[in-house]
Design an enzyme around this catalytic site. Sequence first.
Site, PDB file in Angstrom:
ATOM      1  N   VAL A 112       0.841  -1.198   0.000  1.00 41.49           N
ATOM      2  CA  VAL A 112       0.000   0.000   0.000  1.00 41.49           C
ATOM      3  C   VAL A 112       0.878   1.252   0.000  1.00 41.49           C
ATOM      4  CG1 VAL A 112      -1.664   1.333   1.368  1.00 41.49           C
ATOM      5  CG2 VAL A 112      -2.025  -1.123   0.999  1.00 41.49           C
TER       6      VAL A 112
ATOM      7  N   ILE B  11       2.396   1.715  -3.488  1.00 39.83           N
ATOM      8  CA  ILE B  11       1.406   2.158  -4.469  1.00 39.83           C
ATOM      9  C   ILE B  11       1.057   3.625  -4.210  1.00 39.83           C
ATOM     10  CG2 ILE B  11      -0.971   1.938  -5.289  1.00 39.83           C
ATOM     11  CD1 ILE B  11      -0.726  -1.091  -4.765  1.00 39.83           C
ATOM     12  N   GLU B  12       0.731   3.941  -2.969  1.00 42.61           N
ATOM     13  CA  GLU B  12       0.316   5.299  -2.628  1.00 42.61           C
ATOM     14  C   GLU B  12       1.388   6.329  -2.955  1.00 42.61           C
ATOM     15  OE1 GLU B  12      -2.577   6.394  -1.735  1.00 42.61           O
ATOM     16  OE2 GLU B  12      -3.626   4.566  -1.190  1.00 42.61           O
ATOM     17  N   ASN B  13       2.644   5.921  -2.885  1.00 36.96           N
ATOM     18  CA  ASN B  13       3.763   6.845  -3.073  1.00 36.96           C
ATOM     19  C   ASN B  13       4.568   6.576  -4.333  1.00 36.96           C
ATOM     20  OD1 ASN B  13       3.958   8.525  -0.439  1.00 36.96           O
ATOM     21  ND2 ASN B  13       3.526   6.434   0.240  1.00 36.96           N
TER      22      ASN B  13
ATOM     23  N   TYR C 172      -5.345   1.208  -9.334  1.00 35.17           N
ATOM     24  CA  TYR C 172      -4.751   0.851  -8.042  1.00 35.17           C
ATOM     25  C   TYR C 172      -4.638  -0.670  -7.914  1.00 35.17           C
ATOM     26  CZ  TYR C 172      -3.975   1.516  -2.970  1.00 35.17           C
ATOM     27  OH  TYR C 172      -3.449   1.547  -1.698  1.00 35.17           O
TER      28      TYR C 172
END
Length: 144
Positions: A35, A38-40, A127
């Site tokens: 996570v 992916i988020e960064n 995502y």
Amino acid sequence: MSDFRVDLSKVTEYDGLAAETDKQYGLPEGTAKLVMMIENRNDPKNRVSPKGASGVMQIMPANFKALGVTDPNDPVQSFQAAGKLLSDALKRYDGNVGAALADYNGGPRAASRYLKGEALHPETAEYLGFAQEYINSGGKTTSY
């Protein structure tokens, strides 16, 4: 879809915290790091997204109070909040990692659509595309 690929082998300053979060919240090994990456986009930093999500785990301000976040830029609080969100989602979706990730990104409606095999919002579909290799790698179980 973007050319971005998650690099779980990339060493970050948050790897220990990510592993602790997985253990503390009963997440499949590597979920918190997945996570975060992916988020960064493989460059974890405290930042604010265009939609207002904050911290290394990109928590939305609407969730701060319920998750006990007083400083979204504190990596420990960010990981704790993400751990709670992911753990709750995994319980709600019987350990389905894809549904939990859809929920993390797009909320419960996204998870419901994912479980029904319905079309997802493009951002959530992207995502999950980033997470697909992890999801398909097998052995991704939870303690629930």
